[in-house]
Design an enzyme around this catalytic site. Structure first.
Site, short mmCIF file in Angstrom:
data_model
loop_
_atom_site.label_atom_id
_atom_site.label_comp_id
_atom_site.label_asym_id
_atom_site.label_seq_id
_atom_site.Cartn_x
_atom_site.Cartn_y
_atom_site.Cartn_z
N LEU A 1 -17.17 0.15 -8.68
CA LEU A 1 -17.84 0.05 -7.39
C LEU A 1 -17.21 -0.69 -6.12
CD1 LEU A 1 -21.66 -0.34 -8.88
CD2 LEU A 1 -20.58 1.75 -8.00
N VAL B 1 -18.14 22.16 -20.68
CA VAL B 1 -17.39 23.38 -20.17
C VAL B 1 -16.07 23.34 -20.94
CG1 VAL B 1 -15.81 23.85 -18.20
CG2 VAL B 1 -18.03 22.78 -17.75
N GLU C 1 0.77 -1.14 0.01
CA GLU C 1 -0.06 0.03 -0.11
C GLU C 1 0.87 1.16 -0.14
OE1 GLU C 1 -2.37 2.66 -0.53
OE2 GLU C 1 -3.29 0.62 -0.32
N LYS C 2 0.47 2.04 -0.94
CA LYS C 2 1.29 3.48 -0.87
C LYS C 2 0.81 4.54 -0.06
CE LYS C 2 -1.15 5.44 -4.91
NZ LYS C 2 -1.22 5.83 -6.20
N ARG C 3 -0.34 4.56 0.33
CA ARG C 3 -0.84 5.26 1.29
C ARG C 3 -0.22 5.20 2.73
NH1 ARG C 3 -5.46 8.25 -0.16
NH2 ARG C 3 -6.38 7.65 -2.33
N HIS D 1 -45.29 -4.64 8.20
CA HIS D 1 -45.99 -3.59 8.31
C HIS D 1 -45.95 -2.82 9.49
CE1 HIS D 1 -49.14 -0.69 6.93
NE2 HIS D 1 -49.68 -0.99 8.38
N ASP E 1 -11.38 -1.51 -9.89
CA ASP E 1 -11.50 -0.52 -11.04
C ASP E 1 -10.25 -0.51 -11.96
OD1 ASP E 1 -13.37 0.36 -9.11
OD2 ASP E 1 -12.28 2.22 -8.76
#
Length: 467
Positions: free
Chosen positions: A321, A237, A32-34, A446, A314
């Site tokens: 997600l 834009v 992990e780089k963080r 209900h 990702d």
């Protein structure tokens, strides 16, 4: 050091993959780089944004609706610094939880940037430049995604910002321009709208929430309009220029042929999506194949064209997600352990955590029409649901799409309070191949909002009771 599996990235896909692999007896390490585990989701994405959505929703409820319930609290005041502290505490609790789970499962953790080399092996470069090499039988790339740039617009982190900075503003902007009417833009726009900002959303397409059922998106757009959102659809834009402490945004019709216009803003949030993060991983040098969008190409077992190298989340095709990445992480770990890991991509729910929420699973009407599938529709509005009436949360509806011949549920779409929780019932039903009649004949408590799902299922055969 030698491992059965090294996972690069400890976002939801990566850390879940590592834990499942360890449960199955594989000697596992993560890179992990963080400074903290959890990836974008836990550190600057899902978790902090949901904390701010929750806090801002309560603030707006106290300001706008408590009096209607007979609760007199006076005019609430905003302590933004305290709200940000609340958000940070939630983030800290979650990332510490991941660190605990990795240790509990005896997973070795390495801090630094991971690079895959032949073998496969993983070179880990620490922040101080020191390196070490991890020998491994398999590598899973779970490096996540990064903010997508907008052509001609440069982030400065102060006025022109991404979602990373939008969760940590030190003051409520008077005027906020959001570029992109997708999930991220609408969620963060909701936070700052509730806290007092004038929010204008600029979207290239002629609708909000691309990919969501068109009828749902249309009604949701009207709901947001009542909340004070302003939309400029079918608009692009072309330029953002700093002006004093703010910026001027230049707009043109998306398809051309019209005059340019401008918007002044204190903050411009660019939320035009995310792109797979593969920089510096050594993939090009190793010969790992990528598709034209920069995503790692994998087979049904999440394997790349290079032996021993896999990818999830990702960085591969599919919706970006966290829960999709988690399921893929479990599946690839099980495959590497000799089991039959599997992900059902037809049943991946999605949620927009605004107020009201929007949630969906399965096919939209537009997708079914394009595929030539004959289907029936059942809809039920929350205005006819007893709990929603009692709570004063009657915006929205539930829509069930079922195969015209078999009655199998093909998609469920919800806009309304707690839609993100309600969609789980639909996902479970679809996972087991349920028909709309199966949902309709299942007894629902209900009074609950979930009864609207049952009534929508009943409505497929035009036999809803309360409508």
């Amino acid at each position: 050091m030698s491992y059965d599996l090294v996972v690069i990235g400890t976002g939801p896909g990566g850390y879940v993959c590592a834990i499942r692999a360890a449960q199955l007896g594989l000697k596992t390490a993560v890179v992990e780089k963080r400074a903290t585990h959890g990836g974008t989701c836990l550190n600057v994405g899902c978790i902090p944004s949901k904390a701010l959505l929750h806090a801002s929703e309560l603030f707006a409820e106290a300001r706008d609706h408590f009096a209607d319930l007979g609760i007199g609290v006076g005019t609430p005041t905003l302590d933004l610094a305290k709200m940000m502290s609340f958000k940070d505490e939630g983030v800290a609790g979650n990332v510490k939880g991941v660190e605990f789970l990795l240790k509990k499962n005896k997973i070795d953790s390495f801090r630094g940037t991971g690079r895959v080399v032949a073998g496969p092996r993983v070179e880990v470069t620490a922040e101080d430049g020191s390196q070490q090499v991890l020998e491994t039988k398999a590598v899973v790339i779970a490096s996540g995604s990064a903010v997508a740039p907008l052509r001609g617009v440069e982030f400065d982190g102060e006025v022109v910002i991404s979602s990373d900075q939008a969760i940590a503003l030190r003051a409520v902007p008077k005027k906020l321009v959001v570029v992109g009417a997708g999930v991220i833009g609408l969620e963060l726009g909701s936070v700052w709208r509730r806290l007092g900002a004038e929010v204008t959303v600029v979207e290239y397409l002629d609708r909000i929430l691309p990919g969501i059922d068109a009828e749902v998106a249309k009604q949701f757009s009207r709901i947001l309009g009542k909340q004070g959102f302003s939309f400029k659809l079918a608009t692009k834009v072309t330029k953002v220029e700093r002006k004093g402490a703010g910026a001027v945004v230049t707009l043109e019709p998306a398809q051309g042929g019209g005059a340019a216009s401008t918007l002044e803003a204190d903050i411009v949030l660019v939320a035009t999506g995310r792109v797979p993060f593969t920089d510096g991983l050594g993939l090009a040098e190793l010969g790992v194949a990528l598709d034209p969008r920069g995503r790692v190409i994998v087979d049904p077992h999440f394997a790349t064209n290079v032996a021993g190298v896999h990818a999830i989340g990702d960085v591969i095709a599919g919706p970006m997600l966290a829960h999709k990445a988690e399921d893929e992480g479990v599946a690839v770990a099980e495959i590497l352990a000799g089991k039959a890991g599997h992900v059902n991509y037809d049943v991946i729910p999605s949620v927009v955590y605004t107020n009201p929420e929007v949630a969906a699973v399965g096919k939209t009407e537009e997708e079914l029409k394009e595929a030539g599938v004959a289907y029936l529709v059942g809809k039920f509005p929350f205005t006819a649901n007893g709990r929603a009436k009692a709570n004063g949360t009657t915006d929205g509806f539930v829509k069930v799409l079922a195969d015209a011949a078999s009655d199998r549920v093909l998609g469920v779409h919800i806009v309304g309070a707690h839609a993100g929780d309600l969609i789980a019932e639909a996902a479970l039903a679809m996972e087991f191949g349920a028909s709309s009649e199966d949902i309709a004949r299942t007894c629902h408590a209900h009074p609950t909002l979930a009864e609207a799902v049952k009534e929508a299922a009943l409505a497929v055969e035009k036999r809803a009771i309360h409508m």
